[in-house]
Design a protein around this motif. Sequence first.
Motif, PDB file in Angstrom:
ATOM      1  N   ILE A  96       0.824  -1.211   0.000  1.00 45.97           N
ATOM      2  CA  ILE A  96       0.000   0.000   0.000  1.00 45.97           C
ATOM      3  C   ILE A  96       0.856   1.258   0.000  1.00 45.97           C
ATOM      4  O   ILE A  96       0.638   2.181  -0.800  1.00 45.97           O
ATOM      5  CB  ILE A  96      -0.944   0.003   1.218  1.00 45.97           C
ATOM      6  CG1 ILE A  96      -1.939  -1.159   1.109  1.00 45.97           C
ATOM      7  CG2 ILE A  96      -1.693   1.328   1.313  1.00 45.97           C
ATOM      8  CD1 ILE A  96      -2.823  -1.316   2.317  1.00 45.97           C
ATOM      9  N   LEU A  97       1.862   1.308   0.892  1.00 44.79           N
ATOM     10  CA  LEU A  97       2.659   2.526   1.043  1.00 44.79           C
ATOM     11  C   LEU A  97       3.893   2.540   0.155  1.00 44.79           C
ATOM     12  O   LEU A  97       4.330   3.609  -0.273  1.00 44.79           O
ATOM     13  CB  LEU A  97       3.094   2.686   2.504  1.00 44.79           C
ATOM     14  CG  LEU A  97       1.976   2.837   3.534  1.00 44.79           C
ATOM     15  CD1 LEU A  97       2.564   2.968   4.922  1.00 44.79           C
ATOM     16  CD2 LEU A  97       1.114   4.053   3.200  1.00 44.79           C
ATOM     17  N   GLY A  98       4.460   1.366  -0.107  1.00 45.51           N
ATOM     18  CA  GLY A  98       5.718   1.332  -0.849  1.00 45.51           C
ATOM     19  C   GLY A  98       5.581   0.850  -2.267  1.00 45.51           C
ATOM     20  O   GLY A  98       6.566   0.411  -2.867  1.00 45.51           O
ATOM     21  N   HIS A  99       4.366   0.903  -2.853  1.00 48.26           N
ATOM     22  CA  HIS A  99       4.195   0.423  -4.225  1.00 48.26           C
ATOM     23  C   HIS A  99       4.936   1.283  -5.228  1.00 48.26           C
ATOM     24  O   HIS A  99       5.342   0.815  -6.283  1.00 48.26           O
ATOM     25  CB  HIS A  99       2.699   0.389  -4.571  1.00 48.26           C
ATOM     26  CG  HIS A  99       2.060   1.740  -4.616  1.00 48.26           C
ATOM     27  ND1 HIS A  99       1.675   2.402  -3.469  1.00 48.26           N
ATOM     28  CD2 HIS A  99       1.753   2.560  -5.657  1.00 48.26           C
ATOM     29  CE1 HIS A  99       1.139   3.569  -3.809  1.00 48.26           C
ATOM     30  NE2 HIS A  99       1.192   3.690  -5.115  1.00 48.26           N
ATOM     31  N   ASP A 100       5.131   2.572  -4.900  1.00 47.34           N
ATOM     32  CA  ASP A 100       5.880   3.467  -5.778  1.00 47.34           C
ATOM     33  C   ASP A 100       7.342   3.422  -5.357  1.00 47.34           C
ATOM     34  O   ASP A 100       7.748   4.099  -4.423  1.00 47.34           O
ATOM     35  CB  ASP A 100       5.323   4.888  -5.684  1.00 47.34           C
ATOM     36  CG  ASP A 100       5.999   5.832  -6.668  1.00 47.34           C
ATOM     37  OD1 ASP A 100       6.849   5.357  -7.453  1.00 47.34           O
ATOM     38  OD2 ASP A 100       5.674   7.024  -6.656  1.00 47.34           O
ATOM     39  N   GLU A 101       8.158   2.618  -6.050  1.00 43.34           N
ATOM     40  CA  GLU A 101       9.546   2.440  -5.657  1.00 43.34           C
ATOM     41  C   GLU A 101      10.356   3.706  -5.832  1.00 43.34           C
ATOM     42  O   GLU A 101      11.423   3.864  -5.244  1.00 43.34           O
ATOM     43  CB  GLU A 101      10.173   1.304  -6.471  1.00 43.34           C
ATOM     44  CG  GLU A 101       9.539  -0.049  -6.178  1.00 43.34           C
ATOM     45  CD  GLU A 101      10.219  -1.154  -6.950  1.00 43.34           C
ATOM     46  OE1 GLU A 101      11.142  -0.835  -7.724  1.00 43.34           O
ATOM     47  OE2 GLU A 101       9.842  -2.321  -6.771  1.00 43.34           O
ATOM     48  N   ALA A 102       9.870   4.621  -6.657  1.00 45.33           N
ATOM     49  CA  ALA A 102      10.597   5.872  -6.875  1.00 45.33           C
ATOM     50  C   ALA A 102      10.329   6.892  -5.780  1.00 45.33           C
ATOM     51  O   ALA A 102      10.960   7.935  -5.728  1.00 45.33           O
ATOM     52  CB  ALA A 102      10.228   6.471  -8.236  1.00 45.33           C
ATOM     53  N   SER A 103       9.357   6.596  -4.881  1.00 42.27           N
ATOM     54  CA  SER A 103       9.004   7.539  -3.834  1.00 42.27           C
ATOM     55  C   SER A 103       9.816   7.265  -2.590  1.00 42.27           C
ATOM     56  O   SER A 103       9.673   6.227  -1.948  1.00 42.27           O
ATOM     57  CB  SER A 103       7.501   7.449  -3.516  1.00 42.27           C
ATOM     58  OG  SER A 103       7.183   8.271  -2.424  1.00 42.27           O
ATOM     59  N   ARG A 104      10.659   8.209  -2.246  1.00 48.09           N
ATOM     60  CA  ARG A 104      11.518   8.069  -1.068  1.00 48.09           C
ATOM     61  C   ARG A 104      10.685   8.061   0.202  1.00 48.09           C
ATOM     62  O   ARG A 104      10.899   7.260   1.110  1.00 48.09           O
ATOM     63  CB  ARG A 104      12.504   9.236  -1.071  1.00 48.09           C
ATOM     64  CG  ARG A 104      13.368   9.318   0.172  1.00 48.09           C
ATOM     65  CD  ARG A 104      14.162  10.623   0.132  1.00 48.09           C
ATOM     66  NE  ARG A 104      14.997  10.737   1.302  1.00 48.09           N
ATOM     67  CZ  ARG A 104      16.188  10.179   1.398  1.00 48.09           C
ATOM     68  NH1 ARG A 104      16.636   9.453   0.408  1.00 48.09           N
ATOM     69  NH2 ARG A 104      16.914  10.322   2.487  1.00 48.09           N
ATOM     70  N   GLU A 105       9.702   8.937   0.292  1.00 41.55           N
ATOM     71  CA  GLU A 105       8.864   9.037   1.491  1.00 41.55           C
ATOM     72  C   GLU A 105       8.101   7.751   1.736  1.00 41.55           C
ATOM     73  O   GLU A 105       7.996   7.268   2.862  1.00 41.55           O
ATOM     74  CB  GLU A 105       7.892  10.206   1.329  1.00 41.55           C
ATOM     75  CG  GLU A 105       6.972  10.416   2.522  1.00 41.55           C
ATOM     76  CD  GLU A 105       6.009  11.552   2.290  1.00 41.55           C
ATOM     77  OE1 GLU A 105       5.205  11.824   3.194  1.00 41.55           O
ATOM     78  OE2 GLU A 105       6.064  12.157   1.217  1.00 41.55           O
ATOM     79  N   ALA A 106       7.564   7.145   0.655  1.00 45.51           N
ATOM     80  CA  ALA A 106       6.798   5.911   0.797  1.00 45.51           C
ATOM     81  C   ALA A 106       7.670   4.782   1.317  1.00 45.51           C
ATOM     82  O   ALA A 106       7.248   3.986   2.160  1.00 45.51           O
ATOM     83  CB  ALA A 106       6.175   5.531  -0.545  1.00 45.51           C
ATOM     84  N   CYS A 107       8.903   4.689   0.818  1.00 45.14           N
ATOM     85  CA  CYS A 107       9.801   3.617   1.254  1.00 45.14           C
ATOM     86  C   CYS A 107      10.123   3.742   2.737  1.00 45.14           C
ATOM     87  O   CYS A 107      10.109   2.749   3.473  1.00 45.14           O
ATOM     88  CB  CYS A 107      11.080   3.646   0.429  1.00 45.14           C
ATOM     89  SG  CYS A 107      10.841   3.194  -1.312  1.00 45.14           S
ATOM     90  N   ILE A 108      10.453   4.952   3.180  1.00 38.33           N
ATOM     91  CA  ILE A 108      10.803   5.152   4.583  1.00 38.33           C
ATOM     92  C   ILE A 108       9.597   4.886   5.479  1.00 38.33           C
ATOM     93  O   ILE A 108       9.695   4.202   6.504  1.00 38.33           O
ATOM     94  CB  ILE A 108      11.337   6.578   4.805  1.00 38.33           C
ATOM     95  CG1 ILE A 108      12.664   6.744   4.066  1.00 38.33           C
ATOM     96  CG2 ILE A 108      11.518   6.874   6.279  1.00 38.33           C
ATOM     97  CD1 ILE A 108      13.240   8.132   4.157  1.00 38.33           C
ATOM     98  N   THR A 109       8.430   5.380   5.091  1.00 43.86           N
ATOM     99  CA  THR A 109       7.216   5.161   5.888  1.00 43.86           C
ATOM    100  C   THR A 109       6.882   3.679   5.963  1.00 43.86           C
ATOM    101  O   THR A 109       6.512   3.156   7.023  1.00 43.86           O
ATOM    102  CB  THR A 109       6.038   5.937   5.278  1.00 43.86           C
ATOM    103  OG1 THR A 109       6.381   7.315   5.174  1.00 43.86           O
ATOM    104  CG2 THR A 109       4.803   5.790   6.145  1.00 43.86           C
ATOM    105  N   SER A 110       7.030   2.992   4.840  1.00 52.24           N
ATOM    106  CA  SER A 110       6.762   1.555   4.817  1.00 52.24           C
ATOM    107  C   SER A 110       7.700   0.809   5.767  1.00 52.24           C
ATOM    108  O   SER A 110       7.262  -0.071   6.524  1.00 52.24           O
ATOM    109  CB  SER A 110       6.899   1.022   3.395  1.00 52.24           C
ATOM    110  OG  SER A 110       6.787  -0.376   3.366  1.00 52.24           O
ATOM    111  N   ASP A 111       8.975   1.159   5.766  1.00 48.86           N
ATOM    112  CA  ASP A 111       9.936   0.510   6.655  1.00 48.86           C
ATOM    113  C   ASP A 111       9.605   0.767   8.123  1.00 48.86           C
ATOM    114  O   ASP A 111       9.677  -0.136   8.962  1.00 48.86           O
ATOM    115  CB  ASP A 111      11.354   1.003   6.353  1.00 48.86           C
ATOM    116  CG  ASP A 111      11.861   0.513   5.007  1.00 48.86           C
ATOM    117  OD1 ASP A 111      11.271  -0.454   4.480  1.00 48.86           O
ATOM    118  OD2 ASP A 111      12.821   1.107   4.480  1.00 48.86           O
ATOM    119  N   LEU A 112       9.236   2.015   8.448  1.00 51.61           N
ATOM    120  CA  LEU A 112       8.921   2.357   9.839  1.00 51.61           C
ATOM    121  C   LEU A 112       7.661   1.636  10.322  1.00 51.61           C
ATOM    122  O   LEU A 112       7.618   1.111  11.441  1.00 51.61           O
ATOM    123  CB  LEU A 112       8.756   3.872   9.986  1.00 51.61           C
ATOM    124  CG  LEU A 112      10.030   4.705   9.793  1.00 51.61           C
ATOM    125  CD1 LEU A 112       9.707   6.192   9.879  1.00 51.61           C
ATOM    126  CD2 LEU A 112      11.071   4.331  10.847  1.00 51.61           C
TER     127      LEU A 112
END
Length: 486
Positions: A96-112
């Motif tokens: 849901i949050l990290g589907h856009d691999e180019a989005s830095r914010e999504a990746c960090i939020t997904s990890d947290l």
Amino acid sequence: MSVLRQRVFSFILPILVIGAVTAGLLVVRQRSASIRAVFFLTVTMLLGWALYRYDTSPLLTGRRVPLGPEGHFLRAVAIAWWFAAANLAALIVDRILGHDEASREACITSDLVSGAIYIAATLIVLNFVLLLPVNGLLATSGIIAVVVGLALQNTLSDVFSGIAVGIEHPFRVGHRITLGDGVEGVVAQANWRSIRILTDGGDIATIPNSVVAKAQIVNRSFPTERRSTRLQLIRPADEPVDHVLRILDHATLLCPDVLLSPSPSATILRLGIRTNAYAIDFFVSATSKIARTKSVLLARIALQLRYAAPAADDATIAEALISQLPVFGPLGRDKRSDLAKQMRPRSLHPGDTLFREGAGDDRLYVIAAGVLEITRGAEHGAKTLVGRIGAGEYIGEISMLTDAPHAASATALTASVVYEITRAALAPLLQGDHNLVREFERSVQRGLGLVDRAVAAQAGAPPPEPSAMLNGIRRLFGLSPAGARS
């Protein structure tokens, strides 16, 4: 014996449950997210069904859990259920949050969020499944957290800086950026601790997020990849300034990678006693074209300056022009001088037509100064730009050699000077010099096979059969057909 066997299997079953789930995790961890999701969903449902059969739940509520081997089995099943469910929830969050691999914010939020899910699952297992005093553990962990925080303050700084940069969102993976310390390249990866930049030299530069957050970031890919640059050069002070500026403007028109909008501009940087400094500011469509465009632009400037130099008379200018053309290489100096005396200059104002598409012609045109624009399809109302040619280039040879009409129109884009060579002046040279004939045939057959003549080559349309065209050239000039004995 059966009682002993039952107790043995009761002790072994918890180990088998935990081992089976762990082994399955190791098998599917390298697979796709969908396969892992199906695996964890299946494990969660099977373990949940097993707990339901024992009239309990993953929190071990319901009937009282025995303390013997059966209790160990149920606790093992509950532990496996919670961690399988945590993995499944983490996959859903990442989807849901990290589907856009180019989005830095999504990746960090997904990890947290995924980290929070695993921590919550661990605390639930400790408190409800293993019945450990979590309150005391949390109190003790506060002291441990302070110690760990002091030891990892730089790493934590990178994490929170990464969150701040992610919220600001100044770039994405795949964007070209320049940091304040001079590092430039394409963002290859962005995570919670650092970003990785692929430089133009093919190296990977790893920049901590704490450095990125403090640096000046210039995004070269947003809102467009268009890039501005500058080319500087030094010229002798005795050259007229307006003459040099005009040459620089012509050179930009002849460089296809220089964008016309925003328009390039040539300016004076410094006037000195011995030398003057000039600059050309222009735009290209992408950073990768800067080096090549500068190289082509310098070559065009050198060519324009060479033919724009003052000369004693028209014949001297004409001889200098044909001496630089490879097609006239077989001619000796005397023949070039005689041909130059027969060449006549023709001045064109901006907008004047040198020749029109479909018109017949018996002249070869050599450009001495200025810029000509080659276009097609003007008579049909759909004018198409073929290209531009400038000083040191020639055009019209196919129509002159084959007696075919021009396949394009040539119009002066700037004030220009063109020298004409008539078919009558060239015929005696072709009839008496087979090397010159071969040069012209090779020029036509290869599509005027020189790199800097690629644009002008499109102004003539050779017949479908090259051999027929070459024989036509020989017949027109009274020469033996190709392949015949001389």
